[in-house]
Design an enzyme around this catalytic site. Structure first.
Site, PDB file in Angstrom:
ATOM      1  N   ARG A  56     -13.719   2.103   2.057  1.00 61.00           N
ATOM      2  CA  ARG A  56     -13.558   3.287   1.196  1.00 61.00           C
ATOM      3  C   ARG A  56     -14.849   3.570   0.439  1.00 61.00           C
TER       4      ARG A  56
ATOM      5  N   ARG B 223     -29.429  36.045   7.401  1.00 60.63           N
ATOM      6  CA  ARG B 223     -28.386  37.007   7.784  1.00 60.63           C
ATOM      7  C   ARG B 223     -28.459  38.246   6.883  1.00 60.63           C
TER       8      ARG B 223
ATOM      9  N   GLN C 299     -23.999  38.127  -5.243  1.00 57.73           N
ATOM     10  CA  GLN C 299     -23.518  37.207  -6.283  1.00 57.73           C
ATOM     11  C   GLN C 299     -22.422  36.268  -5.768  1.00 57.73           C
TER      12      GLN C 299
ATOM     13  N   GLU D  49      -7.672   5.427   5.395  1.00 59.87           N
ATOM     14  CA  GLU D  49      -8.158   4.570   4.294  1.00 59.87           C
ATOM     15  C   GLU D  49      -7.444   4.907   2.984  1.00 59.87           C
TER      16      GLU D  49
ATOM     17  N   ASP E  40      -3.314  11.565  -1.884  1.00 53.31           N
ATOM     18  CA  ASP E  40      -2.296  11.345  -2.922  1.00 53.31           C
ATOM     19  C   ASP E  40      -2.141   9.858  -3.264  1.00 53.31           C
TER      20      ASP E  40
ATOM     21  N   SER F 252       1.162   4.370   4.567  1.00 55.65           N
ATOM     22  CA  SER F 252       0.742   4.189   3.169  1.00 55.65           C
ATOM     23  C   SER F 252       1.285   2.895   2.582  1.00 55.65           C
TER      24      SER F 252
ATOM     25  N   LEU G 151     -10.596  -2.778   2.906  1.00 57.64           N
ATOM     26  CA  LEU G 151     -10.538  -1.334   2.621  1.00 57.64           C
ATOM     27  C   LEU G 151     -11.438  -0.974   1.445  1.00 57.64           C
TER      28      LEU G 151
ATOM     29  N   PHE H 246       4.418   4.438  -7.177  1.00 55.75           N
ATOM     30  CA  PHE H 246       4.551   4.413  -5.712  1.00 55.75           C
ATOM     31  C   PHE H 246       6.000   4.388  -5.250  1.00 55.75           C
TER      32      PHE H 246
HETATM   33  P1  TGC Z   1       0.437  -4.007  -4.475  1.00 56.06           P
HETATM   34  O1  TGC Z   1       1.685  -4.695  -4.922  1.00 56.06           O
HETATM   35  O2  TGC Z   1      -0.243  -3.052  -5.396  1.00 56.06           O
HETATM   36  O3  TGC Z   1      -0.641  -5.097  -4.025  1.00 56.06           O
HETATM   37  C1  TGC Z   1      -0.287  -6.135  -3.133  1.00 56.06           C
HETATM   38  C2  TGC Z   1      -1.421  -7.150  -3.189  1.00 56.06           C
HETATM   39  O4  TGC Z   1      -2.622  -6.541  -2.718  1.00 56.06           O
HETATM   40  C3  TGC Z   1      -3.613  -6.577  -3.741  1.00 56.06           C
HETATM   41  N1  TGC Z   1      -4.372  -5.340  -3.674  1.00 56.06           N
HETATM   42  C4  TGC Z   1      -5.694  -5.317  -3.549  1.00 56.06           C
HETATM   43  N2  TGC Z   1      -6.600  -6.298  -3.449  1.00 56.06           N
HETATM   44  C5  TGC Z   1      -7.881  -5.948  -3.315  1.00 56.06           C
HETATM   45  N3  TGC Z   1      -8.278  -4.661  -3.256  1.00 56.06           N
HETATM   46  C6  TGC Z   1      -7.398  -3.648  -3.357  1.00 56.06           C
HETATM   47  N4  TGC Z   1      -7.809  -2.392  -3.264  1.00 56.06           N
HETATM   48  C7  TGC Z   1      -6.041  -3.962  -3.505  1.00 56.06           C
HETATM   49  N5  TGC Z   1      -4.903  -3.217  -3.600  1.00 56.06           N
HETATM   50  C8  TGC Z   1      -3.895  -4.082  -3.711  1.00 56.06           C
HETATM   51  C9  TGC Z   1      -2.843  -6.716  -5.030  1.00 56.06           C
HETATM   52  O5  TGC Z   1      -3.643  -7.269  -6.046  1.00 56.06           O
HETATM   53  C10 TGC Z   1      -1.733  -7.625  -4.605  1.00 56.06           C
HETATM   54  O6  TGC Z   1      -2.267  -8.923  -4.525  1.00 56.06           O
HETATM   55  P2  TGC Z   1      -1.350 -10.206  -4.933  1.00 56.06           P
HETATM   56  O7  TGC Z   1      -2.266 -11.384  -4.765  1.00 56.06           O
HETATM   57  O8  TGC Z   1      -0.943  -9.957  -6.347  1.00 56.06           O
HETATM   58  O9  TGC Z   1      -0.203 -10.191  -3.981  1.00 56.06           O
HETATM   59  O10 TGC Z   1       0.712  -3.292  -3.111  1.00 56.06           O
HETATM   60  P3  TGC Z   1       1.811  -2.224  -2.695  1.00 56.06           P
HETATM   61  O11 TGC Z   1       2.683  -2.856  -1.670  1.00 56.06           O
HETATM   62  O12 TGC Z   1       2.431  -1.604  -3.919  1.00 56.06           O
HETATM   63  O13 TGC Z   1       0.945  -1.130  -1.928  1.00 56.06           O
HETATM   64  C11 TGC Z   1       0.031  -0.349  -2.539  1.00 56.06           C
HETATM   65  C12 TGC Z   1      -1.192  -0.151  -1.641  1.00 56.06           C
HETATM   66  C13 TGC Z   1      -2.365  -0.714  -2.388  1.00 56.06           C
HETATM   67  C14 TGC Z   1      -1.077  -0.869  -0.321  1.00 56.06           C
HETATM   68  C15 TGC Z   1      -1.356   1.338  -1.408  1.00 56.06           C
HETATM   69  O14 TGC Z   1      -1.760   1.838  -2.635  1.00 56.06           O
HETATM   70  C16 TGC Z   1      -2.432   1.701  -0.435  1.00 56.06           C
HETATM   71  O15 TGC Z   1      -3.615   1.588  -0.677  1.00 56.06           O
HETATM   72  N6  TGC Z   1      -1.971   2.290   0.704  1.00 56.06           N
HETATM   73  C17 TGC Z   1      -2.900   2.859   1.659  1.00 56.06           C
HETATM   74  C18 TGC Z   1      -2.965   2.056   2.909  1.00 56.06           C
HETATM   75  C19 TGC Z   1      -4.292   2.243   3.568  1.00 56.06           C
HETATM   76  O16 TGC Z   1      -5.302   2.593   2.960  1.00 56.06           O
HETATM   77  N7  TGC Z   1      -4.358   1.988   4.842  1.00 56.06           N
HETATM   78  C20 TGC Z   1      -5.618   2.089   5.556  1.00 56.06           C
HETATM   79  C21 TGC Z   1      -5.506   1.544   6.949  1.00 56.06           C
HETATM   80  S1  TGC Z   1      -7.083   1.197   7.681  1.00 56.06           S
HETATM   81  C22 TGC Z   1      -7.731   2.711   8.006  1.00 56.06           C
HETATM   82  O17 TGC Z   1      -7.247   3.739   7.674  1.00 56.06           O
HETATM   83  C23 TGC Z   1      -9.015   2.686   8.742  1.00 56.06           C
HETATM   84  S2  TGC Z   1      -9.689   4.221   9.150  1.00 56.06           S
HETATM   85  C24 TGC Z   1     -11.209   3.686   9.611  1.00 56.06           C
HETATM   86  C25 TGC Z   1     -12.158   4.681  10.091  1.00 56.06           C
HETATM   87  O18 TGC Z   1     -12.005   5.202  11.204  1.00 56.06           O
HETATM   88  O19 TGC Z   1     -13.177   4.909   9.368  1.00 56.06           O
HETATM   89  P1  FAD Z   2       2.473   8.302   5.549  1.00 56.64           P
HETATM   90  O1  FAD Z   2       2.285   7.004   4.837  1.00 56.64           O
HETATM   91  O2  FAD Z   2       3.713   8.503   6.332  1.00 56.64           O
HETATM   92  O3  FAD Z   2       2.310   9.468   4.476  1.00 56.64           O
HETATM   93  C1  FAD Z   2       2.758  10.798   4.753  1.00 56.64           C
HETATM   94  C2  FAD Z   2       2.628  11.618   3.467  1.00 56.64           C
HETATM   95  O4  FAD Z   2       3.438  11.025   2.443  1.00 56.64           O
HETATM   96  C3  FAD Z   2       1.195  11.620   2.928  1.00 56.64           C
HETATM   97  O5  FAD Z   2       0.900  12.878   2.397  1.00 56.64           O
HETATM   98  C4  FAD Z   2       1.241  10.584   1.803  1.00 56.64           C
HETATM   99  O6  FAD Z   2       0.258  10.833   0.784  1.00 56.64           O
HETATM  100  C5  FAD Z   2       2.653  10.767   1.297  1.00 56.64           C
HETATM  101  N1  FAD Z   2       3.133   9.565   0.611  1.00 56.64           N
HETATM  102  C6  FAD Z   2       3.363   8.338   1.133  1.00 56.64           C
HETATM  103  N2  FAD Z   2       3.775   7.491   0.182  1.00 56.64           N
HETATM  104  C7  FAD Z   2       3.830   8.187  -0.967  1.00 56.64           C
HETATM  105  C8  FAD Z   2       4.175   7.876  -2.307  1.00 56.64           C
HETATM  106  N3  FAD Z   2       4.560   6.645  -2.673  1.00 56.64           N
HETATM  107  N4  FAD Z   2       4.134   8.853  -3.242  1.00 56.64           N
HETATM  108  C9  FAD Z   2       3.709  10.109  -2.892  1.00 56.64           C
HETATM  109  N5  FAD Z   2       3.360  10.472  -1.642  1.00 56.64           N
HETATM  110  C10 FAD Z   2       3.413   9.518  -0.692  1.00 56.64           C
HETATM  111  N6  FAD Z   2      -5.210   2.614  10.320  1.00 56.64           N
HETATM  112  C11 FAD Z   2      -5.640   1.349  10.607  1.00 56.64           C
HETATM  113  O7  FAD Z   2      -4.983   0.365  10.285  1.00 56.64           O
HETATM  114  N7  FAD Z   2      -6.799   1.156  11.301  1.00 56.64           N
HETATM  115  C12 FAD Z   2      -7.575   2.176  11.714  1.00 56.64           C
HETATM  116  O8  FAD Z   2      -8.634   1.957  12.324  1.00 56.64           O
HETATM  117  C13 FAD Z   2      -7.144   3.509  11.439  1.00 56.64           C
HETATM  118  N8  FAD Z   2      -7.856   4.567  11.920  1.00 56.64           N
HETATM  119  C14 FAD Z   2      -7.355   5.838  11.770  1.00 56.64           C
HETATM  120  C15 FAD Z   2      -7.994   6.902  12.405  1.00 56.64           C
HETATM  121  C16 FAD Z   2      -7.484   8.191  12.303  1.00 56.64           C
HETATM  122  C17 FAD Z   2      -8.144   9.310  13.039  1.00 56.64           C
HETATM  123  C18 FAD Z   2      -6.338   8.438  11.506  1.00 56.64           C
HETATM  124  C19 FAD Z   2      -5.820   9.825  11.343  1.00 56.64           C
HETATM  125  C20 FAD Z   2      -5.694   7.392  10.878  1.00 56.64           C
HETATM  126  C21 FAD Z   2      -6.181   6.072  11.024  1.00 56.64           C
HETATM  127  N9  FAD Z   2      -5.509   4.975  10.458  1.00 56.64           N
HETATM  128  C22 FAD Z   2      -5.930   3.684  10.724  1.00 56.64           C
HETATM  129  C23 FAD Z   2      -4.227   5.161   9.793  1.00 56.64           C
HETATM  130  C24 FAD Z   2      -4.340   5.676   8.354  1.00 56.64           C
HETATM  131  O9  FAD Z   2      -4.796   4.682   7.491  1.00 56.64           O
HETATM  132  C25 FAD Z   2      -2.968   6.210   7.938  1.00 56.64           C
HETATM  133  O10 FAD Z   2      -2.768   7.399   8.671  1.00 56.64           O
HETATM  134  C26 FAD Z   2      -2.853   6.447   6.447  1.00 56.64           C
HETATM  135  O11 FAD Z   2      -2.893   5.240   5.728  1.00 56.64           O
HETATM  136  C27 FAD Z   2      -1.561   7.218   6.083  1.00 56.64           C
HETATM  137  O12 FAD Z   2      -0.445   6.676   6.716  1.00 56.64           O
HETATM  138  P2  FAD Z   2       0.572   7.631   7.559  1.00 56.64           P
HETATM  139  O13 FAD Z   2      -0.252   8.481   8.466  1.00 56.64           O
HETATM  140  O14 FAD Z   2       1.591   6.750   8.154  1.00 56.64           O
HETATM  141  O15 FAD Z   2       1.187   8.590   6.488  1.00 56.64           O
END
Ligand code: TGC
Ligand code: FAD
Length: 392
Positions: free
Chosen positions: A251, A276, A287, A371, A375, A145, A247, A391
């Site tokens: 998303r 069924r 209902q 993604e 939470d 995260s 993202l 956060f």
């Molecule tokens: P924070 O300080 O809020 O932001 C750091 C910099 O990032 C910018 N930013 C964004 N820019 C564009 N779009 C957004 N949605 C942005 N969110 C943040 C922000 O403006 C700032 O820029 P700058 O220029 O001021 O430096 O960041 P933080 O360190 O507090 O973290 C918060 C954050 C946003 C990373 C967290 O809220 C979050 O979203 N965590 C989730 C991580 C996540 O989604 N990982 C996904 C991995 S990829 C994946 O899961 C692929 S699955 C694919 C599939 O199989 O379909």
């Molecule tokens: P953690 O960050 O360890 O979170 C664990 C728990 O803590 C969660 O419930 C979370 O909501 C909670 N938590 C964390 N921080 C906070 C907070 N500040 N306040 C309150 N609660 C919090 N990633 C990629 O980069 N590329 C990919 O292609 C990709 N594909 C994926 C495919 C699959 C099948 C899966 C399962 C995951 C994939 N991911 C990928 C990773 C995915 O994005 C992460 O699993 C996700 O971002 C959560 O990170 P984590 O699993 O490390 O959980």
């Protein structure tokens, strides 16, 4: 096994808001899913295999990079068309939609948006056809995260970079030809690089034994002194906003995609409930069954409108990241609840692979996590409303 004779719910005549092009694209993908995905998907999930032959077919259908300009091999469509493609694919299976999401939003999008013209011409047309498969490395074993704390590093060695570190939970990585990888440079700034299979020191071990997204490859990306040519740097962006912009697109696609899974569950359960018989009448007449359907359809309808409006805003370049978070969060939860409720309508039959609910339900446990977790999206919404960061 039911869903070929699919009757897509559209209770508020949303169809009237789609263009002919939207409906044509949706129809083509729906037909392809009926033909190529539904007949094989349960076996693929039962055996934990990704049906690789579908990759080229997805390319032929224009499912990769649909909003990327035609010059680079995309279809040049709008974001609503992209959403509808994701919806139809996820009606088939979240794993198939994942494949297309990653290729489109997490690989083609950053190369198109932040890459050089040479990188665009080199990679995008082949990614569009599926000749190349891509993956996206942001998450690390100890940073999910909170990707801003990543420890993967690119070190400038003059005529090349050295990449060290590891990414985890990466969709497609075991079969990917290239990866868009995010790492910190010597100044601690997040940068994107394109890593190619075959580079010395780069490996992609597969993650096995998943109970979710079984028809999808997941793996690691491990970098041990990998030499990255300077021309593989994505020069157009620095900082966490690079991966976060990707993202936003992925998303957005998920907010649409999961509606497809929910619509599938609803349609299958409705048909089943009419056939069924218990206590000498169809269970559709009770209902409590009707309460389930009424609530499911209400939630699907709300999700459809949220996604549609988000699509309009995104087409106008006005959709904010926080709006996208709200839609992803709401619609994934809606789909998961729908899968659970509709499975109950099938009783014991609902747990078998003859019906799609259990598979959708297990898939959606990943979708509600990746993604950005449920939470994390709540906290993004909370920050947007209050201006207070909860956060850390
Ligand atoms: P924070 O300080 O809020 O932001 C750091 C910099 O990032 C910018 N930013 C964004 N820019 C564009 N779009 C957004 N949605 C942005 N969110 C943040 C922000 O403006 C700032 O820029 P700058 O220029 O001021 O430096 O960041 P933080 O360190 O507090 O973290 C918060 C954050 C946003 C990373 C967290 O809220 C979050 O979203 N965590 C989730 C991580 C996540 O989604 N990982 C996904 C991995 S990829 C994946 O899961 C692929 S699955 C694919 C599939 O199989 O379909
Ligand atoms: P953690 O960050 O360890 O979170 C664990 C728990 O803590 C969660 O419930 C979370 O909501 C909670 N938590 C964390 N921080 C906070 C907070 N500040 N306040 C309150 N609660 C919090 N990633 C990629 O980069 N590329 C990919 O292609 C990709 N594909 C994926 C495919 C699959 C099948 C899966 C399962 C995951 C994939 N991911 C990928 C990773 C995915 O994005 C992460 O699993 C996700 O971002 C959560 O990170 P984590 O699993 O490390 O959980």
């Amino acid at each position: 096994m039911a869903t070929i004779h699919y009757n897509a719910p559209d209770y508020f005549l949303l169809d009237e808001l789609f263009t002919d092009e939207h409906k044509m694209v949706r129809g083509a993908i729906r037909d392809w899913v009926n033909r190529s995905v539904i007949p094989i998907i349960d076996d693929a999930c039962q055996t934990h295999t990704f049906p690789k032959h579908l990759i080229r077919e997805l390319g032929e259908m224009g499912a990769f990079g649909p909003y990327i300009p035609q010059k680079y091999g995309g279809a040049g469509l709008d974001h609503i068309a992209y959403g509808l493609i994701m919806q139809e694919l996820e009606r088939g299976d979240s794993g198939i939609r994942s494949m297309a999401s990653v290729q489109s939003s997490l690989v083609m999008y950053p190369i198109y948006s932040f890459g050089t013209e040479e990188q665009r011409m080199k990679y995008l047309p082949k990614l569009a056809t599926g000749e190349l498969v891509g993956c996206f490395g942001l998450t690390e074993p100890n940073h999910g995260s909170d990707p801003g704390s990543m420890v993967t590093r690119i070190t400038d060695k003059g005529d090349h970079f050295l990449l060290n570190g590891a990414k985890m939970w990466i969709t497609n990585s075991p079969i990917a030809d290239i990866g868009v990888v995010w790492a910190k440079d010597d100044n601690g700034i997040v940068r994107g690089v394109i890593v190619e299979r075959g580079m010395k020191g780069f490996t992609t071990p597969e993650t096995t034994k998943k109970w979710s997204l079984r028809a999808s490859y997941t793996g690691e990306m491990v970098f041990d002194d990998v030499i990255i040519p300077k021309e593989n740097l994505l020069t157009g962006v620095q900082g966490l906003k690079g991966p976060m912009s990707c993202l936003n697109s992925a998303r957005f696609g998920i907010a649409w995609g999961v509606i497809g899974a929910a619509m599938d569950c609803y349609d299958v359960a409705l048909n089943y409930s009419k056939e069924r018989i218990q206590f000498k009448r169809p269970i559709a007449g009770f209902q409590l069954t009707q309460k389930k359907f009424a609530e499911i359809l209400t939630e699907i309808t709300k999700a459809q409108f949220l996604a549609w409006r988000l699509g309009v805003l995104r087409n106008e370049n006005r959709a904010t990241p926080a709006q996208i978070s709200m839609a992803k969060r709401n619609n994934v939860k809606m789909a998961l609840d729908t899968a659970r409720e509709s499975r109950q309508i099938l009783g014991a039959m609902g747990i078998t692979g003859d019906f799609p609910m259990m598979r959708h339900m297990m898939n959606l446990e990943s979708v509600i996590t990746y993604e950005g977790t449920h939470d994390v999206h709540l906290l993004i919404t909370g920050l947007d409303i209050t201006g207070e960061n909860a956060f850390s």
